[in-house]
Motif scaffolding. Sequence first.
Motif, PDB file in Angstrom:
ATOM      1  N   ASN A 111       0.755  -1.001  -0.021  1.00  0.00           N
ATOM      2  CA  ASN A 111       0.133  -0.298   0.147  1.00  0.00           C
ATOM      3  C   ASN A 111       0.957   1.249  -0.116  1.00  0.00           C
ATOM      4  OD1 ASN A 111      -2.457  -1.117  -0.100  1.00  0.00           O
ATOM      5  ND2 ASN A 111      -2.917  -1.211   2.360  1.00  0.00           N
ATOM      6  N   ILE A 112       1.566   1.355   0.885  1.00  0.00           N
ATOM      7  CA  ILE A 112       2.993   2.497   0.823  1.00  0.00           C
ATOM      8  C   ILE A 112       3.334   2.707  -0.341  1.00  0.00           C
ATOM      9  CG2 ILE A 112       4.685   3.841   2.037  1.00  0.00           C
ATOM     10  CD1 ILE A 112       1.812   3.300   3.538  1.00  0.00           C
ATOM     11  N   MET A 113       3.990   1.450  -1.147  1.00  0.00           N
ATOM     12  CA  MET A 113       4.087   1.645  -2.453  1.00  0.00           C
ATOM     13  C   MET A 113       3.610   2.281  -3.451  1.00  0.00           C
ATOM     14  SD  MET A 113       7.806   0.991  -2.032  1.00  0.00           S
ATOM     15  CE  MET A 113       8.172   1.041  -3.948  1.00  0.00           C
ATOM     16  N   LEU A 114       2.489   1.874  -3.353  1.00  0.00           N
ATOM     17  CA  LEU A 114       1.364   2.918  -4.322  1.00  0.00           C
ATOM     18  C   LEU A 114       0.982   3.894  -4.337  1.00  0.00           C
ATOM     19  CD1 LEU A 114      -0.617   2.403  -6.170  1.00  0.00           C
ATOM     20  CD2 LEU A 114      -2.682   1.701  -4.157  1.00  0.00           C
ATOM     21  N   ARG A 115       1.063   4.360  -3.016  1.00  0.00           N
ATOM     22  CA  ARG A 115       0.747   5.744  -2.893  1.00  0.00           C
ATOM     23  C   ARG A 115       2.158   6.560  -3.737  1.00  0.00           C
ATOM     24  NH1 ARG A 115      -1.024   8.924   1.447  1.00  0.00           N
ATOM     25  NH2 ARG A 115      -0.098  10.725   2.241  1.00  0.00           N
ATOM     26  N   SER A 116       3.957   5.772  -3.206  1.00  0.00           N
ATOM     27  CA  SER A 116       4.707   6.424  -3.370  1.00  0.00           C
ATOM     28  C   SER A 116       4.258   6.790  -5.339  1.00  0.00           C
ATOM     29  CB  SER A 116       5.755   5.689  -3.149  1.00  0.00           C
ATOM     30  OG  SER A 116       7.088   6.218  -3.878  1.00  0.00           O
ATOM     31  N   LYS A 117       3.863   5.483  -5.722  1.00  0.00           N
ATOM     32  CA  LYS A 117       3.996   5.584  -7.155  1.00  0.00           C
ATOM     33  C   LYS A 117       2.839   6.404  -7.543  1.00  0.00           C
ATOM     34  CE  LYS A 117       5.538   0.668  -7.407  1.00  0.00           C
ATOM     35  NZ  LYS A 117       6.258   0.622  -8.273  1.00  0.00           N
ATOM     36  N   VAL A 118       1.557   6.580  -7.024  1.00  0.00           N
ATOM     37  CA  VAL A 118       0.520   7.313  -7.249  1.00  0.00           C
ATOM     38  C   VAL A 118       0.888   8.969  -7.454  1.00  0.00           C
ATOM     39  CG1 VAL A 118      -1.863   8.132  -6.480  1.00  0.00           C
ATOM     40  CG2 VAL A 118      -0.868   5.483  -6.607  1.00  0.00           C
ATOM     41  N   ILE A 119       1.761   9.570  -6.034  1.00  0.00           N
ATOM     42  CA  ILE A 119       2.100  10.055  -6.652  1.00  0.00           C
ATOM     43  C   ILE A 119       3.094  10.827  -7.575  1.00  0.00           C
ATOM     44  CG2 ILE A 119       3.523  12.131  -4.987  1.00  0.00           C
ATOM     45  CD1 ILE A 119       2.169  10.994  -2.584  1.00  0.00           C
ATOM     46  N   SER A 152       2.997   9.900 -10.173  1.00  0.00           N
ATOM     47  CA  SER A 152       2.048   9.554 -11.408  1.00  0.00           C
ATOM     48  C   SER A 152       1.544  10.917 -11.464  1.00  0.00           C
ATOM     49  CB  SER A 152       1.321   8.232 -11.855  1.00  0.00           C
ATOM     50  OG  SER A 152       0.295   8.331 -12.891  1.00  0.00           O
ATOM     51  N   ILE A 153       1.010  11.184 -10.178  1.00  0.00           N
ATOM     52  CA  ILE A 153       0.146  12.801 -10.158  1.00  0.00           C
ATOM     53  C   ILE A 153       0.932  13.915 -10.683  1.00  0.00           C
ATOM     54  CG2 ILE A 153      -1.157  14.409  -9.053  1.00  0.00           C
ATOM     55  CD1 ILE A 153      -1.881  11.940  -7.170  1.00  0.00           C
ATOM     56  N   VAL A 180      -5.595  13.774 -15.641  1.00  0.00           N
ATOM     57  CA  VAL A 180      -4.945  13.757 -14.463  1.00  0.00           C
ATOM     58  C   VAL A 180      -5.458  12.439 -13.467  1.00  0.00           C
ATOM     59  CG1 VAL A 180      -3.717  14.446 -12.172  1.00  0.00           C
ATOM     60  CG2 VAL A 180      -3.884  15.365 -14.262  1.00  0.00           C
ATOM     61  N   LEU A 181      -6.727  12.495 -13.443  1.00  0.00           N
ATOM     62  CA  LEU A 181      -7.450  11.217 -12.243  1.00  0.00           C
ATOM     63  C   LEU A 181      -8.209  10.864 -13.136  1.00  0.00           C
ATOM     64  CD1 LEU A 181      -9.883  13.919  -9.741  1.00  0.00           C
ATOM     65  CD2 LEU A 181      -7.604  13.083  -9.574  1.00  0.00           C
ATOM     66  N   HIS A 182      -8.657  10.411 -14.331  1.00  0.00           N
ATOM     67  CA  HIS A 182      -8.628   9.298 -15.346  1.00  0.00           C
ATOM     68  C   HIS A 182      -7.455   8.646 -15.269  1.00  0.00           C
ATOM     69  CE1 HIS A 182      -9.811   7.328 -18.728  1.00  0.00           C
ATOM     70  NE2 HIS A 182     -10.675   6.898 -18.005  1.00  0.00           N
ATOM     71  N   GLY A 183      -6.432   9.593 -15.896  1.00  0.00           N
ATOM     72  CA  GLY A 183      -5.188   8.081 -16.289  1.00  0.00           C
ATOM     73  C   GLY A 183      -4.349   8.104 -15.040  1.00  0.00           C
ATOM     74  N   VAL A 184      -4.670   8.672 -13.646  1.00  0.00           N
ATOM     75  CA  VAL A 184      -4.578   7.300 -13.175  1.00  0.00           C
ATOM     76  C   VAL A 184      -4.501   7.025 -11.860  1.00  0.00           C
ATOM     77  CG1 VAL A 184      -3.586   8.356 -10.249  1.00  0.00           C
ATOM     78  CG2 VAL A 184      -2.760   9.689 -11.730  1.00  0.00           C
ATOM     79  N   PHE A 185      -5.632   6.806 -12.537  1.00  0.00           N
ATOM     80  CA  PHE A 185      -7.130   5.789 -11.799  1.00  0.00           C
ATOM     81  C   PHE A 185      -6.359   4.204 -12.822  1.00  0.00           C
ATOM     82  CE2 PHE A 185      -8.671   7.894  -8.843  1.00  0.00           C
ATOM     83  CZ  PHE A 185      -8.539   7.262  -7.614  1.00  0.00           C
ATOM     84  N   GLU A 186      -6.732   4.573 -13.923  1.00  0.00           N
ATOM     85  CA  GLU A 186      -6.747   3.566 -14.961  1.00  0.00           C
ATOM     86  C   GLU A 186      -5.080   2.933 -15.329  1.00  0.00           C
ATOM     87  OE1 GLU A 186      -7.111   4.947 -19.474  1.00  0.00           O
ATOM     88  OE2 GLU A 186      -8.989   4.092 -19.346  1.00  0.00           O
TER      89      GLU A 186
END
Length: 610
Positions: free
Chosen positions: A141-149, A151-152, A256-262
């Motif tokens: 989960n924490i690695m996902l958080r880093s990747k999401v930030i 990407s954003i 931005v949001l659509h791209g991150v969620f995809e």
Amino acid sequence: MHAYRSHTCAALSASNVGETVRLSGWVHRKRDHGGVLFVDLRDHYGITQIVADSDSPALPTLESLRVESVVTIDGLVKARSEATQNPNLATGAIEVFARAATVQSHAQELPMPVAGDAEYPEDIRLRYRFLDLRRERLHQNIMLRSKVISSIRQRMIGQGFTEFQTPILTASSPEGARDYLVPSRVHPGKFYALPQAPQMFKQLLMVAGFDRYFQIAPCFRDEDARADRSPGEFYQLDFEMSYVTQEDVFAAIEPVLHGVFEEFADWQGKGRSVSALPFRRIPYRESMLRYGNDKPDLRNPILISDVSDQFVGSGFGRFASIVEGGDVVRAIPAPGTADKSRKFFDDMNAWAQSEGFAGLGYATRKGGEWGGPIAKNHGEGKMSAMADALGLGPDDGLFFAAGKEAQAAKLAGLARTRVGESLGLIDQNRFEFCWIVDFPMFEYDEDNKKIDFSHNPFSMPQGEMDALETKDPLDILAYQYDIVCNGVELSSGAIRNHRPEIMYKAFEIAGYSQAEVDTNFAGMINAFKFGAPPHGGSAPGIDRIVMLLADEPNIREVIVFPMTQKAEDLMMGAPNFATPKQLKELNLRIAPQAGVAATDVDKAVAPKAG
């Protein structure tokens, strides 16, 4: 060879068979198979199986170690037999025969295990968060958080935004939540405040001539915890744009949001879909009627309807009197419930009462035949006419929420969600976005018997000054909007009121004088008097975005070091008493409080630097 490792614990494969390697990590699991010891060695990247038998010089050392001890292994990579390969591990085709083991750190007996998925009380997990973070789900989960930030940030820059940092020590401002205050040593008796949000600073950046701003901003609010809100601090994607309409803001942030969620929709193999662009726009009043709240979960196909007119002069006297008294009746379909027993409906009524409501009426239907007191008194023909108007089938039942509009809407919204969950109607493999738009600018405060702002006082009213001067305040809409995903509000935003005369008038309607505006919002209102561009923005919550993508029910599961629901850091012991020396430096004295002994302050230990 490197002192600690030649490879990580996820790097070895069949191509490395025959090589001498060095690995370092934590002892994840140990299994003794009659003279042959198997050790799962874990690092940040993965797990490698280590083998030691009676011929291995490392066996005594490995046998003596507790799990979670840190060890360096020198050994030979061997191929596993086909029958013993583990397809769930990246290194599942090989194992390392240990020739030497060097202990880097011994682990004491653990207060909670790292291996496995057993749940443990929150206080234990947070007190030993460093152990909790070693567990696979939380680590990912924490690695996902880093990747999401990451990407954003890349997507925002790609959209032409520039990242700036705004102050952390600032002035207190009435933004709706309690501030965290920081006493000033060099200005006795005065306090800084930690920012609830960079709201004023980002607007001032627009006034300063920067066109598109963003930052991954820390925000601080002294609020109570909820499943989707962490007490103390949180992070948001804060952004602002100049010379934009509401649609321009939507067009900038939606990709931005659509791209991150995809990008992360298939995280952990979940394979979820994302609603298409552009996101749906739903007016606030429609959302309150059809979904019972302003953060609708569009995965739920159930729609609420106002059926007040259907009960005028009805044989069901209770609803008839409610409608004749000026209140409302809302209907919530219960699709395909012909096979449900009466207990299902009675349980829903009991649930509504447990939530503090008077109750939840219902009518059952099977093969077109109605059942229940409401249907009996209202009449078969009228019930069927109502069902036809709502588009119901012959096996669809109904629930009813009745009373004052706000309470009926709230109960209907909660019932819609509960019925959808109970009947398995909510698709867990979709992300459904929408914008809630056209919020009312003002509302009537029943407690204080006055008009007040309903959402954001700094928003531009639709119709601008003309609307403020000619319309009933309760009819004025604002350029305010929320972005919602799967029933979770990600952020609020607005086109800002950048004209001082309109701001003064809006605050006047809410009962504030020009002097009060000048005092409370001096930095912003003064800046607007020197030429401010039209501007707007929003601030989607990072924590909530990651919570949705990780499919976690609680926001604490995606924050590295969260606080408890009481805003305590059990691991670091915060908050704590300040020492007398610290209080003296800050010119502060602690007032006596019930339940806090004076000696508690005297025993306080000054925090160490670093």
